[in-house]
Enzyme design. Structure first.
Site, PDB file in Angstrom:
ATOM      1  CG  ASP A 159      88.248  32.170  18.669  1.00 22.52           C
ATOM      2  OD1 ASP A 159      88.344  32.495  17.472  1.00 22.52           O
ATOM      3  OD2 ASP A 159      87.186  32.245  19.309  1.00 22.52           O
TER       4      ASP A 159
ATOM      5  CG  ASP B 113      81.814  33.175  14.747  1.00 21.00           C
ATOM      6  OD1 ASP B 113      81.924  31.989  15.070  1.00 21.00           O
ATOM      7  OD2 ASP B 113      82.380  34.109  15.357  1.00 21.00           O
TER       8      ASP B 113
END
Ligand code: DGJ
Length: 698
Positions: free
Chosen positions: A520, A452
């Site tokens: 997301d 990430d």
């Protein structure tokens, strides 16, 4: 027919791909000019085209036709793809052709500056099994003493045939809203697509497609390009009032320089281009095939059904909680269990711990091995979230190495999500990152990393370094190198690319990772549009898609489990809900839907994808694989209560007969192609259906 043909008298190269060709020539002034990019041509036809020198303009116009890499210098007034400044202050380049190499599908055209010791090489590569042409540039300082300042070095410039007008398709977005497709007329202007964030970005993606305004999903000529780079980038599209349309692009955004040391060579990332007939659908299918054949490391593998803990637990992870989730995940058929953020250091929220990559002793008193072992015992692979490029100021790492972050003297250190960016262009920082990742993977039997990166660059300085701007390039290269080394030492390791969702999705990162965390935003209705945009360039097998809880955490929208699954089944299926709160009925339904996904997974992940409708009330996609065609159709709302009409499946063979193994119904291919498949969607909003059709006879 060999892919590279050369005609020495006219100094013209013809590059041939299976169904397109590309031609360039060197003019009398040693400038490499564009001749053709489009339908297949013979050498004689390409030579005929090359004879068409553009009409001379007035004294206010540029001289000559479009260049393969427009440099600064001389009578050129468009956006330059190469800008250099020599030590005596002279800017721009004057070319002298210095030979070429052509071998095995690769063409390199060497050009020297007429006076200064600069060598520029334009590289082209074609493949026998793809119409994608790969291009990149190298610049070499051949001086023994003096540096050359490179102010811009693009990978390539691309040129369209001179026609009435063009439309550009591109992707826009933000966090939670990536990959939204936009189509707009190409303005008679310079239009810049860029990221200044040090990452590919959620906001724009370095993929563009052009058509003359008449192409549709299954018809029309489309020219498209994609830059294989995961840091800052810039593509400048230029249409002049005479109707010439070109775009030049490469790594880095405006204002950055690279001081090319004596003897040093700077090499750009690949900027790939594709011409297709057959509309936007054919263009996407050709990109998908190219990604599978020439970009991905493991294209032949089926991506496992994944579970990820993030939406279920947030930072609140511990051994017992993860084991409870893992037990339920295994029960419903999950194959890869990924523990997300919160397992290390003092990471009980966004404010601390990033950089301290040892298991939190309160949450994991015996380290991660018990969880890893339990996940493996349950028959799943074990994955872990990491964010190697970032640090919280409240961390032991930052306290020990405050100089390891991007920063500048006399400037603040802007925190975003309470974190700073580590300067991985520094060899010591990069060595540290590689060492802990390597140790983590080795010691805990890690099969999968979710890599990430949750903020862009700011104050991107490198105090003490003579050429600090190069960190914008070298940071990204360092990320690539660390991933490459991990792959070399851990052949079983798979990596997911993530940057707060889809902030780092490009062909460069895909060469080192196996899938991308698309967004997301896991709301299935929003996801339909996000996935539509993502699929323009990227194949379904790399599109991470989770089923999460309802109401959705981002949108508060309530949707049925089946609808959520059907939307996520269009990619690499994952589950991200809090399974400990799912009822027995929900777990049973999830297990059935995962079993269905596994049955159709070869088609979704390895088949040929068709976007069957636009973005109206009904959206549908289809995947053709061997004798099977799988349809996923979603209808978020039903205006006026109308049932959508039959779904035409033009990719099927009209001479064949197809059978739906779930209902036993048979259909003639001709009817499915011309009239369509009746969908029998359930009543009400958020209706969806999955239909499998098997070819049974001709
Ligand atoms: C952003 C990612 O996109 C999420 O899935 C999750 O991993 C969080 N970061 C964790 O901080």
């Amino acid at each position: 027919m060999p892919p590279l043909l050369y005609e020495p008298r006219r100094r013209l190269w013809l590059l041939r791909t299976p169904s397109t060709s590309y031609a360039v020539r060197i003019d009398e002034d040693d400038v490499v000019r564009h001749v053709h990019w489009g339908a297949d041509l013979t050498m004689a036809q390409a030579l005929e085209l090359a004879e068409r020198t553009p009409a001379a303009g007035s004294s206010f116009d540029a001289v000559g036709g479009a260049e393969e890499l427009a440099v600064e210098g001389g009578a050129r007034f468009g956006p330059p793809g190469l800008q250099v400044r020599f030590a005596d202050g002279t800017r721009g380049v004057e070319w002298r052709y210095a030979g070429h190499d052509a071998d095995d599908g690769c063409l390199s055209i060497h050009l020297d500056d007429r006076h200064y010791p600069l060598r520029v090489t334009l590289h082209y590569r074609v493949h026998e099994d793809s119409d994608v042409i790969e291009r990149w540039t190298t610049v070499e300082n051949r001086d023994e003493r003096l540096p050359i300042t490179v102010q811009r070095c693009d990978s390539a410039a691309w040129t369209l045939p001179c026609r009435g007008g063009y439309r550009v398709s591109h992707l826009v977005g933000g966090w939670n809203s990536e990959f939204r497709l936009r189509r707009s007329e190409v303005a008679t202007a310079e239009t810049v697509f860029t990221s200044r964030r040090g990452m590919t970005s959620h906001h724009a993606n370095p993929w563009l497609a052009f058509d003359d305004g008449t192409a549709g999903e299954e018809h029309g000529e489309v020219w498209s390009t994609a830059l294989a780079w995961s840091g800052s980038w810039r593509i400048t599209l230029h249409r002049d009032p005479a109707g010439r349309t070109t775009w030049t692009g490469g790594h880095g955004h405006e204002g950055l320089t690279w001081s090319l040391a004596p003897g040093e060579t700077l090499s750009t990332p690949v900027f790939a281009g594709l011409f297709t007939t057959g509309g936007f659908g054919a263009a996407s299918r050709a990109w998908h095939a190219y990604v599978a054949r020439h970009v991905l490391r493991h294209p032949g593998e089926l991506r496992p059904v994944l579970y990820n803990s993030w939406e279920a637990t947030g930072f609140d992870v511990d051994e017992a909680g993860q084991m409870a989730l893992a037990a339920r995940a295994a029960r419903i058929g999950v194959e890869l269990f990924v523990m997300d953020d919160g397992w290390f250091g003092r990471r009980d929220g966004e404010h601390a711990g990033l950089g301290d990559w040892t298991p939190n002793p309160d949450r994991f008193p015996h380290g991660l091995r018990p969880l890893s072992a339990e996940v493996h015992r349950l028959g799943m692979r074990f994955g872990l979230w990491v964010e190697p490029e970032m640090v919280n100021p409240d961390s032991d790492l930052y306290r020990a190495h405050p100089d390891w972050v991007l920063h500048m003297p006399n400037r603040g250190r802007t925190e975003l999500r309470n974190q700073l960016v580590l300067n991985l262009a520094r060899p010591d920082t990069a060595a540290w990152a590689h060492a802990w990742l390597d140790r983590l993977v080795t010691e805990h039997d890690i099969d999968f990393l979710k890599w990430d990166a949750n903020r862009p660059f700011t104050e991107a300085g490198w105090p003490g370094h003579a050429d600090p701007d190069r960190l914008w390039i070298e940071h990204t290269r360092s990320v690539y190198e660390i991933m490459d080394r991990l792959h070399a030492d851990h052949p079983g390791l798979r990596i997911e690319a993530c940057s707060g969702g889809g902030g780092r999705a490009d062909l460069g990162i895909l060469a080192r990772t196996d899938q991308i965390w698309t967004s997301d935003n896991t709301d299935p209705v929003d996801r339909i549009a996000i996935q539509h945009g993502f699929s323009q360039l990227f194949p379904a097998q790399v599109m991470g898609a989770w089923v999460t809880d309802s109401p959705n955490v981002a949108t508060a929208r309530q949707t049925p489990l089946r609808f959520r699954f059907h939307v996520a089944m269009a990619g690499a299926l994952g589950v991200g809900g809090d399974l400990t709160t799912w009822t027995e009925d929900e777990l049973k339904e999830a297990a059935e839907l995962i079993a269905t996904y596994k049955r159709v997974r070869p088609a979704v992940q390895h088949g040929t994808a068709y976007r069957l409708t636009g973005e109206g009330a009904l959206t549908a996609v289809g995947y053709a694989h061997a004798d099977r065609f799988v349809v996923l159709a979603w209808c978020p709302s039903r205006p006026y209560g109308h049932q959508p009409g039959p779904l035409r499946l033009t990719a099927l063979d009209p001479r064949a007969t197809y059978r739906d193994p779930d209902t036993g119904a048979t259909y003639s291919g001709a009817v499915l192609v011309r009239s369509g498949l009746p969908l029998h969607l359930p009543e009400g909003d958020h209706a969806s259906v999955l239909v499998q059709l098997d070819r049974i006879e001709d």
